[in-house]
Design a protein around this motif. Structure first.
Motif, PDB file in Angstrom:
ATOM      1  N   TYR A  53       0.802  -1.218   0.000  1.00 40.66           N
ATOM      2  CA  TYR A  53       0.000   0.000   0.000  1.00 40.66           C
ATOM      3  C   TYR A  53       0.835   1.268   0.000  1.00 40.66           C
ATOM      4  O   TYR A  53       0.515   2.257  -0.620  1.00 40.66           O
ATOM      5  CB  TYR A  53      -0.884   0.009   1.246  1.00 40.66           C
ATOM      6  CG  TYR A  53      -2.330  -0.265   0.964  1.00 40.66           C
ATOM      7  CD1 TYR A  53      -2.804  -0.389  -0.329  1.00 40.66           C
ATOM      8  CD2 TYR A  53      -3.236  -0.395   2.004  1.00 40.66           C
ATOM      9  CE1 TYR A  53      -4.126  -0.636  -0.576  1.00 40.66           C
ATOM     10  CE2 TYR A  53      -4.575  -0.646   1.766  1.00 40.66           C
ATOM     11  CZ  TYR A  53      -5.010  -0.764   0.471  1.00 40.66           C
ATOM     12  OH  TYR A  53      -6.315  -1.014   0.220  1.00 40.66           O
ATOM     13  N   THR A  57      -0.959   5.197   3.694  1.00 40.69           N
ATOM     14  CA  THR A  57      -2.140   4.961   2.881  1.00 40.69           C
ATOM     15  C   THR A  57      -3.185   4.197   3.689  1.00 40.69           C
ATOM     16  O   THR A  57      -2.898   3.152   4.245  1.00 40.69           O
ATOM     17  CB  THR A  57      -1.789   4.147   1.616  1.00 40.69           C
ATOM     18  OG1 THR A  57      -0.767   4.839   0.904  1.00 40.69           O
ATOM     19  CG2 THR A  57      -2.987   3.973   0.731  1.00 40.69           C
ATOM     20  N   THR A  60      -7.429   2.488  -0.984  1.00 40.26           N
ATOM     21  CA  THR A  60      -7.218   2.753  -2.399  1.00 40.26           C
ATOM     22  C   THR A  60      -8.567   2.725  -3.109  1.00 40.26           C
ATOM     23  O   THR A  60      -9.482   2.009  -2.692  1.00 40.26           O
ATOM     24  CB  THR A  60      -6.298   1.712  -3.053  1.00 40.26           C
ATOM     25  OG1 THR A  60      -6.844   0.406  -2.848  1.00 40.26           O
ATOM     26  CG2 THR A  60      -4.903   1.778  -2.483  1.00 40.26           C
ATOM     27  N   THR A  62     -10.244   2.116  -6.909  1.00 40.52           N
ATOM     28  CA  THR A  62     -10.015   1.596  -8.251  1.00 40.52           C
ATOM     29  C   THR A  62     -11.362   1.398  -8.937  1.00 40.52           C
ATOM     30  O   THR A  62     -12.419   1.567  -8.313  1.00 40.52           O
ATOM     31  CB  THR A  62      -9.272   0.250  -8.205  1.00 40.52           C
ATOM     32  OG1 THR A  62     -10.026  -0.669  -7.401  1.00 40.52           O
ATOM     33  CG2 THR A  62      -7.877   0.396  -7.624  1.00 40.52           C
ATOM     34  N   GLY A 185       1.403   6.911  -1.643  1.00 44.12           N
ATOM     35  CA  GLY A 185       1.366   6.139  -2.873  1.00 44.12           C
ATOM     36  C   GLY A 185       2.422   5.061  -2.916  1.00 44.12           C
ATOM     37  O   GLY A 185       3.106   4.785  -1.925  1.00 44.12           O
ATOM     38  N   THR A 269      -5.281   3.945 -10.017  1.00 41.73           N
ATOM     39  CA  THR A 269      -5.450   3.827  -8.570  1.00 41.73           C
ATOM     40  C   THR A 269      -5.370   5.193  -7.916  1.00 41.73           C
ATOM     41  O   THR A 269      -4.536   6.019  -8.308  1.00 41.73           O
ATOM     42  CB  THR A 269      -4.364   2.919  -7.955  1.00 41.73           C
ATOM     43  OG1 THR A 269      -4.298   1.692  -8.670  1.00 41.73           O
ATOM     44  CG2 THR A 269      -4.658   2.616  -6.487  1.00 41.73           C
ATOM     45  N   TYR A 271      -4.734   6.704  -4.173  1.00 38.64           N
ATOM     46  CA  TYR A 271      -4.315   6.385  -2.802  1.00 38.64           C
ATOM     47  C   TYR A 271      -4.853   7.470  -1.874  1.00 38.64           C
ATOM     48  O   TYR A 271      -4.676   8.662  -2.128  1.00 38.64           O
ATOM     49  CB  TYR A 271      -2.794   6.315  -2.706  1.00 38.64           C
ATOM     50  CG  TYR A 271      -2.217   5.170  -3.510  1.00 38.64           C
ATOM     51  CD1 TYR A 271      -1.951   3.948  -2.923  1.00 38.64           C
ATOM     52  CD2 TYR A 271      -1.956   5.322  -4.870  1.00 38.64           C
ATOM     53  CE1 TYR A 271      -1.429   2.900  -3.654  1.00 38.64           C
ATOM     54  CE2 TYR A 271      -1.444   4.275  -5.617  1.00 38.64           C
ATOM     55  CZ  TYR A 271      -1.181   3.061  -5.001  1.00 38.64           C
ATOM     56  OH  TYR A 271      -0.681   2.021  -5.736  1.00 38.64           O
ATOM     57  N   SER A 299      -7.108  -0.886   4.337  1.00 40.66           N
ATOM     58  CA  SER A 299      -6.049  -1.765   4.829  1.00 40.66           C
ATOM     59  C   SER A 299      -6.633  -2.940   5.602  1.00 40.66           C
ATOM     60  O   SER A 299      -6.074  -4.034   5.609  1.00 40.66           O
ATOM     61  CB  SER A 299      -5.078  -0.978   5.716  1.00 40.66           C
ATOM     62  OG  SER A 299      -5.773  -0.303   6.751  1.00 40.66           O
ATOM     63  N   GLY A 416      -6.262  -2.795  -6.191  1.00 41.06           N
ATOM     64  CA  GLY A 416      -5.568  -1.687  -6.850  1.00 41.06           C
ATOM     65  C   GLY A 416      -4.222  -1.377  -6.296  1.00 41.06           C
ATOM     66  O   GLY A 416      -3.722  -0.283  -6.439  1.00 41.06           O
ATOM     67  N   GLY A 417      -3.585  -2.334  -5.654  1.00 45.96           N
ATOM     68  CA  GLY A 417      -2.244  -2.082  -5.172  1.00 45.96           C
ATOM     69  C   GLY A 417      -1.281  -1.917  -6.308  1.00 45.96           C
ATOM     70  O   GLY A 417      -1.521  -2.295  -7.430  1.00 45.96           O
TER      71      GLY A 417
END
Length: 480
Positions: A53, A57, A60, A62, A185, A269, A271, A299, A416-417
């Motif tokens: 991540y 962060t 995310t 996406t 990010g 993505t 962040y 997370s 979306g990592g």
């Protein structure tokens, strides 16, 4: 008087005091060990999540990939020109966005304006597949002899001899980062080990920061150049992830990545960092409601996908370890209480005589509770020493735990990592090894002291209650 008598009585009953103290010590030591290992598990999991991540962060954003249009395969096409001659060298790059569909860059500003959002940064994840090699043209030969009017032999069907193709396929990941806001990010999880990172003025510079593993594979050094889809970029830095392996091979400025991927003003993505950890859930709901079609992964969502020995050990420490600690501690308290009560029964003549001499019941109770408290504090000291020693041993041994990051159902298989390719790629690249430690915090030490005092109070309460009920006549009846 109280202190002198307390010291004398504890000296006379060293074995009993030591047994009670050791029982409490074992229970307290187990609690410290389990608590420290659990803290180490949490730290290890944080390392895993930060490596994917990025530091700071919280979530995310996406957009999930849609199914390919009718008649389209959604695969990768490579076109080469057929040329005459003995051989022809060919090279072609195919640049595609990783993960799900792209989002408009304007959404980054919209998300940053949501209530509870401290900052938001966009990134563009690309996958570059480079195919290069050569064709070798074969020659056509007939299988027979003779010709028109030859009279003998016959002409067979021509056969192609020699020729063929030899191509090398190389695939690597490229992530475009916002060079103005690098603290949030994918690049924030990397440490520059050679060279430097981007400056805020390099928004359109054809420069790259490469991962240490990719630099080693390609033998890149600071100043090395390579081409990405015909664009020449220069290596200005080599970076190493804070933990685990990097999922990204090359970092470039966001604008450069958008040009390479033909994705002007687009990101894959976003962040997001929340103003407060307590507001993460509310921010997730707000973004999902205000921007339909997006997938918001926190997370906590990602943590639920961590599997492997790290997850197994964490579950054991949380469930089995906790219940075992509670059971052992309860048994230690009970044994201490029973031993104290039994010791009071053997001191009938002593306490009866003291009452006959004028000691009130509260003084007798205070005496028993005082002795139990000292036993509890001794047990606490021994328990802290044993627990800290066990935690130190775990840290010194540093057992290796593996962590595998599975799919959360979001874009790119990982919410979306960075470096989020297809599910197969994630399964192979998001397996990392973490060294377990067992940090002992001041809170854990305070908990141990509290347990020691509690154990002494419980044992003293039972023994003191029994001692306070004794009568002077009991002492006379016990005299032979």
């Amino acid at each position: 008087m109280f202190g002198i008598y307390l010291k004398r009585e504890l000296g006379r009953r060293k074995k009993a005091a030591l047994v009670i103290a050791l029982g409490l010590a074992l229970g307290i030591a187990l609690v410290i060990t389990v608590d420290s290992v659990s803290a180490g598990m949490a730290q290890a999991q944080d390392k895993v999540l930060k490596s994917l991540y990025g530091l700071g962060t919280d979530m995310t954003v996406t957009k999930a990939r849609t199914a390919p249009a009718a008649g389209g395969s959604g695969g990768r096409d490579f076109s080469f020109d057929a040329k005459s001659g003995g051989s022809s060298t060919q090279s072609s790059d195919r640049v595609t966005t990783q993960g799900g569909q792209t989002l408009k860059s304007a959404l980054v500003t919209e998300i940053a304006g949501e209530k509870g959002v401290a900052s938001a940064v966009g990134a563009l994840s690309l996958n570059v597949t480079k195919v290069d090699g050569s064709f070798t043209q074969g020659t056509a030969k007939s299988s027979g002899t003779g010709g028109p009017g030859g009279g003998t032999g016959s002409t067979g069907r021509p056969q192609v001899q020699g020729g063929g193709a030899n191509f090398d396929v190389n695939s690597y990941s490229v992530v475009g980062v916002d060079v103005v806001h690098q603290s949030l990010g994918p690049l924030s999880a990397m440490k520059i080990t050679s060279g430097r990172t981007f400056t805020s003025a390099q928004t359109g510079a054809k420069a790259a920061v490469v991962s240490a593993s990719y630099a080693k594979e390609k033998k890149y050094k600071i100043g090395s150049t390579f081409k990405v889809s015909g664009t020449k970029v220069t290596v200005i830095g080599v970076a190493t992830p804070d933990s685990g392996e990097s999922d990204t091979d090359v970092f470039v400025p966001l604008k450069v990545a958008q040009t390479l991927g033909d994705a002007k003003n687009q990101v894959t993505t976003v962040y997001v960092k929340a103003t407060d950890s307590q507001r993460i859930s509310a921010v997730k709901k707000a973004i999902t409601a205000d921007i339909p079609g997006t997938t918001v992964t926190t997370s906590a969502d990602l943590a639920s996908t961590v599997s492997g020995s790290l997850s197994t050990a964490s579950d054991l420490a949380t469930s089995v370890g906790t219940w075992l600690s509670v059971a052992v501690l309860a048994a230690a308290f009970l044994v201490a209480a029973l031993l104290t009560s039994s010791a009071v029964s053997r001191r009938v003549r002593e306490f009866g005589t003291l009452k006959a001499l004028g000691w009130p019941s509260r003084n007798v109770t205070r005496q028993v509770v005082g002795e139990s408290m000292v036993n509890g504090l001794i047990g606490g000291a021994l328990g802290i020493a044993l627990g800290v020693g066990a935690a130190w041993a775990v840290t010194a041994i540093s057992p290796k735990l593996t962590a595998q990051l599975g799919s959360t159902g979001g874009a790119g298989g990982m919410g979306g990592g960075p470096g989020g390719g297809g599910p197969g790629q994630q399964a192979s690249r998001n397996t990392m090894e973490i060294a377990l430690s067992a940090p002992v915090s001041l809170t854990t030490i305070a908990l141990a002291v509290g347990l020691a005092v509690t154990g002494g109070l419980i044992a003293g309460a039972m023994g003191g209650w029994r001692a306070s009920r004794m009568r002077p006549a009991d002492a006379l009846r016990s005299v032979s």
